[in-house]
Design an enzyme around this catalytic site. Structure first.
Site, PDB file in Angstrom:
ATOM      1  N   CYS A 196       6.469   5.585   8.192  1.00  0.00           N
ATOM      2  CA  CYS A 196       5.790   5.417   7.094  1.00  0.00           C
ATOM      3  C   CYS A 196       6.595   5.338   5.918  1.00  0.00           C
ATOM      4  O   CYS A 196       7.476   6.333   5.662  1.00  0.00           O
ATOM      5  CB  CYS A 196       4.924   6.512   7.107  1.00  0.00           C
TER       6      CYS A 196
ATOM      7  N   ASN B  60       0.997  -1.208  -0.025  1.00  0.00           N
ATOM      8  CA  ASN B  60      -0.072  -0.185   0.034  1.00  0.00           C
ATOM      9  C   ASN B  60       0.769   1.292   0.039  1.00  0.00           C
ATOM     10  O   ASN B  60       1.897   1.037   0.579  1.00  0.00           O
ATOM     11  CB  ASN B  60      -1.010   0.067   1.229  1.00  0.00           C
TER      12      ASN B  60
HETATM   13  C1  LIG Z   1      -3.578   0.141   3.932  1.00  0.00           C
HETATM   14  C2  LIG Z   1      -2.574   0.448   4.852  1.00  0.00           C
HETATM   15  C3  LIG Z   1      -2.484   1.822   5.548  1.00  0.00           C
HETATM   16  C4  LIG Z   1      -1.609   1.825   6.662  1.00  0.00           C
HETATM   17  N1  LIG Z   1      -1.675   3.167   7.174  1.00  0.00           N
HETATM   18  C5  LIG Z   1      -0.558   3.371   8.395  1.00  0.00           C
HETATM   19  C6  LIG Z   1      -0.802   4.447   9.048  1.00  0.00           C
HETATM   20  O1  LIG Z   1      -1.489   5.460   8.690  1.00  0.00           O
HETATM   21  N2  LIG Z   1       0.158   4.804  10.014  1.00  0.00           N
HETATM   22  C7  LIG Z   1       0.827   3.708  10.535  1.00  0.00           C
HETATM   23  O2  LIG Z   1       1.578   3.784  11.615  1.00  0.00           O
HETATM   24  N3  LIG Z   1       0.800   2.482   9.708  1.00  0.00           N
HETATM   25  C8  LIG Z   1       0.219   2.297   8.781  1.00  0.00           C
HETATM   26  N4  LIG Z   1       0.019   1.140   8.368  1.00  0.00           N
HETATM   27  C9  LIG Z   1       0.897  -0.188   8.758  1.00  0.00           C
HETATM   28  C10 LIG Z   1      -0.033  -0.821   9.885  1.00  0.00           C
HETATM   29  O3  LIG Z   1      -0.298  -0.237  10.688  1.00  0.00           O
HETATM   30  C11 LIG Z   1       0.747  -2.151  10.433  1.00  0.00           C
HETATM   31  O4  LIG Z   1       1.987  -1.535  10.875  1.00  0.00           O
HETATM   32  C12 LIG Z   1       1.336  -3.037   9.099  1.00  0.00           C
HETATM   33  O5  LIG Z   1       0.443  -3.180   8.152  1.00  0.00           O
HETATM   34  C13 LIG Z   1       1.805  -4.515   9.490  1.00  0.00           C
HETATM   35  O6  LIG Z   1       0.432  -5.115  10.078  1.00  0.00           O
HETATM   36  P1  LIG Z   1      -0.158  -6.084   9.096  1.00  0.00           P
HETATM   37  O7  LIG Z   1       0.504  -7.085   8.476  1.00  0.00           O
HETATM   38  O8  LIG Z   1      -1.127  -6.842  10.071  1.00  0.00           O
HETATM   39  O9  LIG Z   1      -1.073  -5.175   8.345  1.00  0.00           O
HETATM   40  C14 LIG Z   1      -0.881   0.905   7.241  1.00  0.00           C
HETATM   41  C15 LIG Z   1      -1.109  -0.595   6.714  1.00  0.00           C
HETATM   42  C16 LIG Z   1      -1.895  -0.810   5.673  1.00  0.00           C
HETATM   43  C17 LIG Z   1      -2.008  -1.852   5.006  1.00  0.00           C
END
Ligand SMILES: Cc1cc2nc3c(=O)[nH]c(=O)nc-3n(C[C@H](O)[C@H](O)[C@H](O)COP(=O)(O)O)c2cc1C
Ligand SMILES: Cc1cc2nc3c(=O)[nH]c(=O)nc-3n(C[C@H](O)[C@H](O)[C@H](O)COP(=O)(O)OP(=O)(O)OC[C@H]3O[C@@H](n4cnc5c(N)ncnc54)[C@H](O)[C@@H]3O)c2cc1C
Ligand SMILES: Cc1cc2nc3c(=O)[nH]c(=O)nc-3n(C[C@H](O)[C@H](O)[C@H](O)COP(=O)(O)OP(=O)(O)OC[C@H]3O[C@@H](n4cnc5c(N)ncnc54)[C@H](O)[C@@H]3O)c2cc1C
Ligand SMILES: Cc1cc2nc3c(=O)[nH]c(=O)nc-3n(C[C@H](O)[C@H](O)[C@H](O)COP(=O)(O)O)c2cc1C
Ligand code: FES
Ligand code: FES
Lengths: 271, 306, 306, 271
Positions: free
Chosen positions: B134, B73
């Site tokens: 990020c 993403n």
């Molecule tokens: C679509 C999307 C948007 C995200 N936006 C943020 C964000 O705004 N701030 C942040 O700290 N992490 C953001 N993340 C990261 C997630 O919070 C998380 O750290 C990361 O996706 C790993 O976890 P997962 O594999 O369970 O998704 C985003 C992840 C995804 C997939």
């Protein structure tokens, strides 16, 4: 919106690469409105990982079933159409906006409507035609359906049966008029009988339809596609450029948009 | 069984959560988008999408692409800005009985400080998560790549808030441990591990990158091994509670993180695949405690190290 | 079609390969293990398992674990040592008409130099690949985490060999570009991108790490987005040919790497899943060239950048 | 060793959690020797990614079929036993070492043999018993089969039918002697009639069998398990500690090892 386990009742190939799936989805079928979609989980593994958005072609509200027209373009949709009958699929829906209807606040005066379908885009318009037909104040429905060849006029009988007038065009002339559906639309708009145009199909086609309606001063609603994460408006993955700057979400602000809400130039730049 | 239910609560600084399962920032919007199909009041906490000082329209589409057992993403921190978030988004979420954790993204120390002040003052927020990792905006990972900058930032924010302070670190570094140590020494009450891995995908048919931003953040089951390794390494170096995330899909995954050293977990991409994932994970963890006669989930934290 | 077949050959320093598909070190043994079911003479090159100065028995089991769309390994550079490799392993592989690329792993500059001298002198080897990025032995990633050490090492090896010199970099760094630049400036003729990501997995039933070594290297489709990103970044910074690897399973994946900037690709984990993968990829790339009327594969290298 | 696409002909549940799969695998079936295994690709996606090693329980060389006894313990094996009949599975095989046979160089004098199976471990021993029975100089075969309960004496009829004498034990006494298979083995070894013992089952059981044979001065061969990558000896993933230090590969140096080739102490440390 509910998350519902839906048994696959049947899966019928209706054209090369195209299947109609029938699912038992009583909760979703009872809420669904034309233009909305379901977000379907591909069973079993994490590869493919994400759900796939599929328009609702027809809810059979009485029986509690949903019909989905599915084109096997990639891995996810291929796995979907190969799912054994009887499998429980995990659906999230109904999602997104519906087509605004004649008589409603946005279209209080609409009496004659045009439905412009390109290929697969017919799916939500079958539902819309069905809805229009069932309304007390029945608007006059003209259906326009275009595809590359006769083969790809998928589910056209379902569409035609729900329209008051029906026009077909194919690029190779194998059925109906030879040419594009937008050629047929020109003639229709010139007659000046359409109060509103609803369209779904390839982006380039919809962009053209939008432009023609704008020029003719006719309201136009289109059903849009974009890659999706959540499907419920939470992740901002499905952005498309909005008129006036910024983005709208296809899953929540759409998939049905008033055509003038989108920035078509930016959209065409991105494809 | 007539015996008591296991104690699922967890302490993050001064904040007590009723259970260790929260949503991951950016994957659960402002919570309310999922309210129709997820009981928000079951969750340990809702972590909202990153908030910036000014509104941001985000990156050009396409913003996501699927990969093997993962997704990319590059949303680009789209959000209406801190004032609008406080005025328009938080009141509705605050009507649910669930702690709200705000995720802050700034371009400078001053911006983070400003965000922390506003969000502390607004009264809706139970804790702050500093997103210094990020990968989808220029300079998004500047802070998380240097222990000095991380420490400086955390210390500055620490001075302006009494809320529990969580620092969210990036896996895109040679060694995550110094960043973790710097954040804790500067006053972070907890750490979130991990943000997304920097990746990309190519659209062969169009001969160009799949995502408009070119590079993007990889999340989902694919990254779980990297996330677990980060939790493992950091657990051995700091004393504060860790919030593990990265590919958690079910309670078995959550247990892996807890055993590696996480006191709490966050569910991200899994919510897209299965909106019920976070609630199912809470149930699964409780069941595991019952099945293994544990009086609480806390006794599992870090057990795989011994 | 009667027209000519596309030119699939690729140049790595002074070495010309008949096609751009090689095996990835450590996943194809010494080649001969697969000879019964893979036609070795179809391959662009065979890259053999890492060779060390002394024999190494390797890490304690279990050495691998499966993850979502990936696998972890911590073999620990098990090999019989350079003398035995030259005496016992290379002669058999050399009886096939395919270039052999040796993968070198040392603990000091002196050891790499010694390995390079021995392998250059033996006469069986067409190119050397410096493995400075093994995550599974202590100090395995020491060199690949510092541009200075990388440059120093490459320069030292460059002085003792005329063979094409490939440096294999690690993705486990904050920024891979300086390492790439240092290796090229010190005389590397090509770069291999990437080695495995550092990860781990927890065995919930036993409450301990899945792999004996605790941490391990993640490979397979899960890491492809990270590998593509590394190739993309390095392609914009250096002029030498890049060998892309990380999750390549089929020719579509290989095309992604080529379009991102790789002149050649290596097939690793895919051989475990499908021993025919590398040969099928060669066929798929050739077919793509035919279908798109390309006179050679070279014209696709890096096209996604424009 | 070949990579062969093999149609799944039938899949029969033979005990709780256990299935016998029949596959059309003419090339593999024609080469296979008792003790060898196939490396099976789980169809469709990259999750699960790796192949699964499964012993050959019986090749039906005439028909070109293979029978595999599969226990659904995790995701991969579960997907395998749920594979629809008719699916083509990708098999790599036959792989690894076979049991050395009486009359061969290692066992030129062996006349009476003991086959000691624990649970699922019966699979390669069925093949071995079948092979022994078909040899010109037929050795006298005693089969010992132990499991936790009667239910888990999977495919015991297949095994019993190929032995000259057959002994069953269950831990809960639901069939045969109550106790472990090693208790039965004690008695057999005491009689001093065994020239060689072949065993397959849980590691702790095999370690005990190895120790007992060592003490009794009887040759012992065991079929070992370890997580595998390539299955062909190339990746060194499947190492187990060897007697005298270092490691051997289960996929290539095994899965059948002379018991004294392994470092049982180190092996038991690792589980
Ligand atoms: C679509 C999307 C948007 C995200 N936006 C943020 C964000 O705004 N701030 C942040 O700290 N992490 C953001 N993340 C990261 C997630 O919070 C998380 O750290 C990361 O996706 C790993 O976890 P997962 O594999 O369970 O998704 C985003 C992840 C995804 C997939
Ligand atoms: C609102 C909406 C309604 C739709 N209605 C239908 C329908 O009724 N029938 C039908 O067959 N298809 C419909 N689609 C398109 C359908 O979602 C895609 O064809 C499908 O997601 C492709 O998945 P794949 O795995 O086969 O292809 P892949 O290309 O392998 O998919 C890779 C990724 O890209 C996404 N993706 C690829 N193409 C599209 C696309 N056109 N739109 C959105 N995401 C895409 C996939 O969801 C997946 O995440 C609709 C899409 C949207 C957004
Ligand atoms: C030489 C050999 C012969 C075998 N013969 C049979 C047989 O005839 N019938 C049968 O049912 N099983 C047999 N097994 C065990 C079988 O390979 C495992 O049960 C299976 O791999 C488990 O996969 P899973 O996805 O169900 O479990 P998971 O635990 O999800 O598998 C995860 C990973 O660990 C590996 N793994 C897990 N358990 C084992 C194991 N015991 N041995 C090797 N790898 C393992 C898997 O292959 C996979 O890579 C044999 C194993 C070996 C090495
Ligand atoms: C089992 C295994 C052993 C490996 N051994 C080595 C090695 O000895 N030297 C090396 O440079 N890379 C080694 N690698 C890394 C691979 O060469 C390759 O860089 C990595 O696996 C990514 O490619 P893949 O995803 O296609 O496997 C090994 C990888 C695996 C899976
Ligand atoms: S798909 Fe998540 S906001 Fe539209
Ligand atoms: S599994 Fe690769 S060497 Fe045994």
């Amino acid at each position: 919106m509910v998350q519902e386990k839906c048994r696959l009742l049947s899966s019928e190939q209706v054209a090369p690469g195209h299947w109609v799936l029938r699912l038992a989805a009583p909760a979703i079928a009872s809420f669904a409105r034309a233009g909305q979609f379901v977000h379907v989980r591909i069973p079993t593994t994490y590869d493919p990982l994400l759900r796939r958005p599929i328009s609702i072609m027809l809810p059979e509200a009485r029986q509690g079933n949903l019909r989905l027209l599915t084109c096997a373009v990639g891995r996810g949709t291929r796995m979907l159409v190969e799912t054994p009958i009887g499998t429980e699929l995990d659906l999230l829906g109904p999602l997104g906006t519906a087509f605004p209807l004649p008589g409603g606040p946005e279209l209080s005066e609409a009496k004659e409507v045009l439905l412009v379908a390109g290929g697969m885009g017919v799916a939500p318009l079958v539902f819309l035609a069905d809805t229009l037909r069932g309304m007390d104040h029945h608007a006059y429905v003209r259906g326009l359906f275009g595809a590359a060849t006769e083969d790809l006029l998928v589910s056209w009988t379902e569409f035609a049966a729900r329209c008051d007038e029906f026009y077909v065009s194919t690029e190779d002339g194998s059925a109906g008029e030879q040419g594009r559906v937008t050629d047929t639309l020109v003639a229709q708009l010139e007659r000046g009988q359409a109060d509103v145009v609803y369209t779904c199909g390839p982006i380039a086609m919809m962009a053209q339809v939008a432009q023609m309606c704008h020029d003719a001063g006719v309201a136009c609603y289109c059903s849009f596609e974009q890659r999706m994460g959540c499907g419920v408006g939470a992740c901002l993955s499905c952005a498309v450029p909005a008129a006036g700057g910024g983005y709208v979400r296809v899953c929540r602000d759409g998939p049905v948009f008033a055509a003038d809400r989108l920035d078509w130039e930016a959209i065409l730049d991105d494809i | 069984m007539t015996s008591e239910r296991p104690d699922m609560s967890v302490q993050l600084g001064s904040l007590r959560l009723r259970n260790p399962v929260m949503t991951a920032s950016g994957t659960f919007g402002f919570g309310v988008e999922y309210a129709e199909c997820v009981d928000l009041e079951r969750l340990g906490a809702v972590v909202i999408k990153a908030v910036t000082v000014e509104p941001r329209i985000g990156n050009r589409p396409p913003r996501i692409a699927e990969t093997a057992a993962g997704m990319l993403n590059a949303i680009g921190l789209q959000n209406p800005g801190v004032d609008a978030v406080i005025a328009e988004k938080l009141p509705e979420l605050a009507s649910y009985d669930v702690p709200i954790i705000a995720n802050l993204a700034g371009e400078s120390v001053a911006e983070y400080v400003q965000l922390a002040e506003r969000l502390t003052a607004c009264g809706y927020v139970a804790a702050l998560e500093l997103n210094i990792s990020c990968p989808n905006v220029s300079h998004g990972m500047m802070f998380s790549s240097s222990p000095e900058l991380t420490g400086e930032l955390v210390a500055a924010v620490r001075r302006v808030t009494d809320l529990p302070l969580i620092t969210k670190l990036s896996p895109n570094v040679t060694d995550i441990v110094p960043m973790a140590v710097a954040a804790v020494e500067a006053g972070s009450d907890a750490l979130s591990l991990i943000n997304t891995l920097l990746g990309m995908s190519i659209d062969v048919a169009r001969r160009r990158p799949m995502v408009g931003n070119i590079t993007a953040g990889l999340s989902g089951p694919a990254i779980k091994p990297v996330a677990l390794r980060c939790v493992w390494q950091v657990y051995e170096a700091v004393q504060v509670p860790l919030i593990g995330m990265g590919g958690i899909m079910d309670s078995h995954d959550a247990l892996q993180f807890i055993m590696a050293g996480a006191s709490a977990v966050a569910v991200g991409t899994a919510s897209f695949v299965n909106p019920a994932a976070s609630v199912e994970i809470i149930g699964g963890l409780e069941q595991y405690c019952c099945d293994h006669d544990l009086c609480g989930i806390g006794s599992l934290v870090g057990v795989a190290h011994s």
